[in-house]
Scaffold this motif. Sequence first.
Motif, PDB file in Angstrom:
ATOM      1  N   PHE A 100       0.837  -1.203   0.000  1.00 18.36           N
ATOM      2  CA  PHE A 100       0.000   0.000   0.000  1.00 18.36           C
ATOM      3  C   PHE A 100       0.873   1.255   0.000  1.00 18.36           C
ATOM      4  O   PHE A 100       0.564   2.237  -0.691  1.00 18.36           O
ATOM      5  CB  PHE A 100      -0.916  -0.004   1.222  1.00 18.36           C
ATOM      6  CG  PHE A 100      -1.810   1.201   1.310  1.00 18.36           C
ATOM      7  CD1 PHE A 100      -2.953   1.300   0.525  1.00 18.36           C
ATOM      8  CD2 PHE A 100      -1.507   2.237   2.177  1.00 18.36           C
ATOM      9  CE1 PHE A 100      -3.769   2.416   0.599  1.00 18.36           C
ATOM     10  CE2 PHE A 100      -2.330   3.352   2.261  1.00 18.36           C
ATOM     11  CZ  PHE A 100      -3.459   3.440   1.475  1.00 18.36           C
ATOM     12  N   VAL A 101       1.959   1.227   0.763  1.00 19.00           N
ATOM     13  CA  VAL A 101       2.888   2.356   0.780  1.00 19.00           C
ATOM     14  C   VAL A 101       3.480   2.573  -0.611  1.00 19.00           C
ATOM     15  O   VAL A 101       3.600   3.703  -1.092  1.00 19.00           O
ATOM     16  CB  VAL A 101       3.997   2.124   1.818  1.00 19.00           C
ATOM     17  CG1 VAL A 101       5.064   3.213   1.724  1.00 19.00           C
ATOM     18  CG2 VAL A 101       3.409   2.083   3.224  1.00 19.00           C
ATOM     19  N   LYS A 102       3.853   1.466  -1.273  1.00 21.77           N
ATOM     20  CA  LYS A 102       4.372   1.570  -2.644  1.00 21.77           C
ATOM     21  C   LYS A 102       3.315   2.128  -3.592  1.00 21.77           C
ATOM     22  O   LYS A 102       3.621   2.899  -4.500  1.00 21.77           O
ATOM     23  CB  LYS A 102       4.826   0.190  -3.143  1.00 21.77           C
ATOM     24  CG  LYS A 102       6.138  -0.278  -2.541  1.00 21.77           C
ATOM     25  CD  LYS A 102       6.613  -1.557  -3.203  1.00 21.77           C
ATOM     26  CE  LYS A 102       7.955  -2.009  -2.649  1.00 21.77           C
ATOM     27  NZ  LYS A 102       8.449  -3.240  -3.308  1.00 21.77           N
ATOM     28  N   GLN A 103       2.055   1.739  -3.371  1.00 24.51           N
ATOM     29  CA  GLN A 103       0.975   2.240  -4.204  1.00 24.51           C
ATOM     30  C   GLN A 103       0.838   3.749  -4.060  1.00 24.51           C
ATOM     31  O   GLN A 103       0.677   4.465  -5.054  1.00 24.51           O
ATOM     32  CB  GLN A 103      -0.339   1.566  -3.809  1.00 24.51           C
ATOM     33  CG  GLN A 103      -1.534   2.050  -4.624  1.00 24.51           C
ATOM     34  CD  GLN A 103      -2.851   1.574  -4.041  1.00 24.51           C
ATOM     35  OE1 GLN A 103      -2.964   1.374  -2.831  1.00 24.51           O
ATOM     36  NE2 GLN A 103      -3.853   1.415  -4.876  1.00 24.51           N
ATOM     37  N   ILE A 104       0.901   4.253  -2.826  1.00 21.16           N
ATOM     38  CA  ILE A 104       0.793   5.690  -2.583  1.00 21.16           C
ATOM     39  C   ILE A 104       1.932   6.435  -3.286  1.00 21.16           C
ATOM     40  O   ILE A 104       1.716   7.447  -3.962  1.00 21.16           O
ATOM     41  CB  ILE A 104       0.816   5.991  -1.071  1.00 21.16           C
ATOM     42  CG1 ILE A 104      -0.438   5.440  -0.402  1.00 21.16           C
ATOM     43  CG2 ILE A 104       0.934   7.494  -0.822  1.00 21.16           C
ATOM     44  CD1 ILE A 104      -1.724   6.099  -0.820  1.00 21.16           C
ATOM     45  N   LYS A 105       3.148   5.915  -3.134  1.00 14.96           N
ATOM     46  CA  LYS A 105       4.301   6.561  -3.771  1.00 14.96           C
ATOM     47  C   LYS A 105       4.181   6.534  -5.294  1.00 14.96           C
ATOM     48  O   LYS A 105       4.511   7.514  -5.971  1.00 14.96           O
ATOM     49  CB  LYS A 105       5.589   5.871  -3.327  1.00 14.96           C
ATOM     50  CG  LYS A 105       5.934   6.109  -1.866  1.00 14.96           C
ATOM     51  CD  LYS A 105       7.237   5.420  -1.492  1.00 14.96           C
ATOM     52  CE  LYS A 105       7.611   5.677  -0.038  1.00 14.96           C
ATOM     53  NZ  LYS A 105       8.876   4.990   0.342  1.00 14.96           N
ATOM     54  N   ALA A 106       3.712   5.399  -5.823  1.00 15.00           N
ATOM     55  CA  ALA A 106       3.576   5.277  -7.277  1.00 15.00           C
ATOM     56  C   ALA A 106       2.510   6.227  -7.803  1.00 15.00           C
ATOM     57  O   ALA A 106       2.688   6.857  -8.851  1.00 15.00           O
ATOM     58  CB  ALA A 106       3.224   3.838  -7.649  1.00 15.00           C
ATOM     59  N   CYS A 119      -1.349  -0.742  -8.777  1.00 11.19           N
ATOM     60  CA  CYS A 119      -2.297  -1.863  -8.806  1.00 11.19           C
ATOM     61  C   CYS A 119      -1.863  -3.028  -7.912  1.00 11.19           C
ATOM     62  O   CYS A 119      -2.578  -4.033  -7.824  1.00 11.19           O
ATOM     63  CB  CYS A 119      -2.439  -2.382 -10.248  1.00 11.19           C
ATOM     64  SG  CYS A 119      -2.974  -1.144 -11.432  1.00 11.19           S
ATOM     65  N   LEU A 120      -0.717  -2.895  -7.256  1.00 10.26           N
ATOM     66  CA  LEU A 120      -0.174  -4.015  -6.489  1.00 10.26           C
ATOM     67  C   LEU A 120      -1.110  -4.547  -5.410  1.00 10.26           C
ATOM     68  O   LEU A 120      -1.310  -5.752  -5.301  1.00 10.26           O
ATOM     69  CB  LEU A 120       1.170  -3.612  -5.873  1.00 10.26           C
ATOM     70  CG  LEU A 120       2.354  -3.526  -6.843  1.00 10.26           C
ATOM     71  CD1 LEU A 120       3.611  -3.056  -6.119  1.00 10.26           C
ATOM     72  CD2 LEU A 120       2.608  -4.875  -7.508  1.00 10.26           C
ATOM     73  N   PRO A 121      -1.721  -3.673  -4.554  1.00  6.10           N
ATOM     74  CA  PRO A 121      -2.606  -4.212  -3.513  1.00  6.10           C
ATOM     75  C   PRO A 121      -3.773  -5.013  -4.078  1.00  6.10           C
ATOM     76  O   PRO A 121      -4.147  -6.062  -3.538  1.00  6.10           O
ATOM     77  CB  PRO A 121      -3.085  -2.962  -2.772  1.00  6.10           C
ATOM     78  CG  PRO A 121      -1.998  -1.967  -2.986  1.00  6.10           C
ATOM     79  CD  PRO A 121      -1.533  -2.220  -4.388  1.00  6.10           C
ATOM     80  N   ILE A 122      -4.365  -4.516  -5.166  1.00  5.60           N
ATOM     81  CA  ILE A 122      -5.507  -5.220  -5.767  1.00  5.60           C
ATOM     82  C   ILE A 122      -5.054  -6.557  -6.343  1.00  5.60           C
ATOM     83  O   ILE A 122      -5.713  -7.591  -6.165  1.00  5.60           O
ATOM     84  CB  ILE A 122      -6.154  -4.350  -6.862  1.00  5.60           C
ATOM     85  CG1 ILE A 122      -6.777  -3.101  -6.228  1.00  5.60           C
ATOM     86  CG2 ILE A 122      -7.222  -5.131  -7.618  1.00  5.60           C
ATOM     87  CD1 ILE A 122      -7.382  -2.151  -7.233  1.00  5.60           C
ATOM     88  N   VAL A 139     -13.864  -0.816   3.753  1.00  3.79           N
ATOM     89  CA  VAL A 139     -13.825   0.024   4.955  1.00  3.79           C
ATOM     90  C   VAL A 139     -12.384   0.184   5.437  1.00  3.79           C
ATOM     91  O   VAL A 139     -11.965   1.272   5.844  1.00  3.79           O
ATOM     92  CB  VAL A 139     -14.708  -0.583   6.070  1.00  3.79           C
ATOM     93  CG1 VAL A 139     -14.527   0.174   7.376  1.00  3.79           C
ATOM     94  CG2 VAL A 139     -16.177  -0.557   5.650  1.00  3.79           C
ATOM     95  N   TRP A 140     -11.612  -0.913   5.397  1.00  2.00           N
ATOM     96  CA  TRP A 140     -10.197  -0.837   5.786  1.00  2.00           C
ATOM     97  C   TRP A 140      -9.452   0.144   4.881  1.00  2.00           C
ATOM     98  O   TRP A 140      -8.676   0.989   5.349  1.00  2.00           O
ATOM     99  CB  TRP A 140      -9.558  -2.220   5.706  1.00  2.00           C
ATOM    100  CG  TRP A 140      -8.088  -2.223   6.013  1.00  2.00           C
ATOM    101  CD1 TRP A 140      -7.067  -1.826   5.209  1.00  2.00           C
ATOM    102  CD2 TRP A 140      -7.474  -2.618   7.250  1.00  2.00           C
ATOM    103  NE1 TRP A 140      -5.859  -1.970   5.840  1.00  2.00           N
ATOM    104  CE2 TRP A 140      -6.080  -2.438   7.100  1.00  2.00           C
ATOM    105  CE3 TRP A 140      -7.961  -3.118   8.462  1.00  2.00           C
ATOM    106  CZ2 TRP A 140      -5.172  -2.740   8.103  1.00  2.00           C
ATOM    107  CZ3 TRP A 140      -7.055  -3.417   9.464  1.00  2.00           C
ATOM    108  CH2 TRP A 140      -5.684  -3.224   9.284  1.00  2.00           C
ATOM    109  N   THR A 141      -9.671   0.028   3.552  1.00  2.00           N
ATOM    110  CA  THR A 141      -9.005   0.920   2.604  1.00  2.00           C
ATOM    111  C   THR A 141      -9.378   2.365   2.859  1.00  2.00           C
ATOM    112  O   THR A 141      -8.521   3.261   2.809  1.00  2.00           O
ATOM    113  CB  THR A 141      -9.377   0.525   1.158  1.00  2.00           C
ATOM    114  OG1 THR A 141      -8.994  -0.831   0.917  1.00  2.00           O
ATOM    115  CG2 THR A 141      -8.687   1.429   0.150  1.00  2.00           C
ATOM    116  N   MET A 142     -10.650   2.611   3.125  1.00  3.19           N
ATOM    117  CA  MET A 142     -11.121   3.971   3.385  1.00  3.19           C
ATOM    118  C   MET A 142     -10.441   4.561   4.623  1.00  3.19           C
ATOM    119  O   MET A 142      -9.938   5.689   4.598  1.00  3.19           O
ATOM    120  CB  MET A 142     -12.647   3.975   3.564  1.00  3.19           C
ATOM    121  CG  MET A 142     -13.249   5.343   3.777  1.00  3.19           C
ATOM    122  SD  MET A 142     -15.066   5.280   3.708  1.00  3.19           S
ATOM    123  CE  MET A 142     -15.414   4.177   5.103  1.00  3.19           C
ATOM    124  N   GLY A 143     -10.389   3.776   5.717  1.00  2.00           N
ATOM    125  CA  GLY A 143      -9.747   4.258   6.934  1.00  2.00           C
ATOM    126  C   GLY A 143      -8.248   4.438   6.766  1.00  2.00           C
ATOM    127  O   GLY A 143      -7.665   5.423   7.232  1.00  2.00           O
TER     128      GLY A 143
END
Length: 367
Positions: A57-63, A107-110, A245-249
């Motif tokens: 998820f951290v990598k997704q944010i950076k990407a 797209c990694l988390p998905i 809900v987890w993703t939103m939080g």
Amino acid sequence: MDTIASLFSFITTPVSWIIVQFHKLYGAVFGADSGWAWGLSIVSLVVLIRICLIPLFVKQIKATRGMQALQPKMKAIQERYKNDKQRQSEEMMKLYKETGTNPLSSCLPILAQSPFFFALYHVLSSIADGKEIGALTPQLVDSAREAHIFGAPIAAKFMDDPAKVEALGASLMDVRIVTAIMIVLMSLSQFYTQRQLMQKNVDLSVKTPFMQQQKMLMYIFPVIFAVMGINFPVGVLVYWLTTNVWTMGQQMYVISQNPTPGSLAQDQYLTRLLKSISSHGDVRGRARKRVVAAIVAKGPDRNDNERKFITALTKQGLAAQADGSVTKSSEATADADAASGGAAKRQQPKRQPKSKRQTPSKPSPKK
């Protein structure tokens, strides 16, 4: 769907084993055949998976941020080589390599969740059919088939026929009401998550096709979830609603603590940081010091939010340092002292009352 799910059968046993372990825990509290025991087991599976996926998820944010920052350059390449698609692709790949950006990282988390999702779907489908699968013994399969969440079996679907639902010990009306509510909540949570990203965590100073694509996804994804949701078992809906809900939080936390430069979220973050500095006279916390240090390092390349933050510090007689701390600004203090000193020098003599001004002064007596 079953064909696709069967491709991920290699992970069916681990997923079913994790569910069984959580079921033992919750079954001791709520009862082995309770819908809460099986439902919470699925929720716990989601939480466990999402904790493991935090690095992705951290990598997704950076990407995502990297892609946003590259949009103007990408648009320039597209316009420059609009008649040469091969050269355009080469320049794009060169740009990604130079900046260390990977478009697929977003797209990694998905992608990482997909095997677990399809494995869970396969497990629940087998439960609905009364088939033993993975770590689920025939006794556990029967227990799961009898488990209800708000009156709906965890293996039932919105589109099931009445006979199949009755075989699971429930009514079609109950199943459709529960699944409809879950589908609506699932779609709304997906919409809000995407809307939150677009309104708060996008650099509003840059208008690019990427932003338009994100806006389209904000409306398309909830529709996709709604259409697909009618074919998902209740247990899968629990899984997907929990992960939304987890993703939103998780996203709310990231946006509030580490917003995209130039976004509304960054403006709000720097406003909170300024209030904290004003109250304590210093930058508290290593994360906040890293933010201030990054703003100082940018120099003239700061965005509007960052310039406003530095200006506000200066007005308070403070100066941000390269290490992320703040100190009393000698220039601001000198300016304030000069202003106060100049005001004192220009101070007019006290005005006399009118009666004294009109009374002629008496001549001094002669000796």
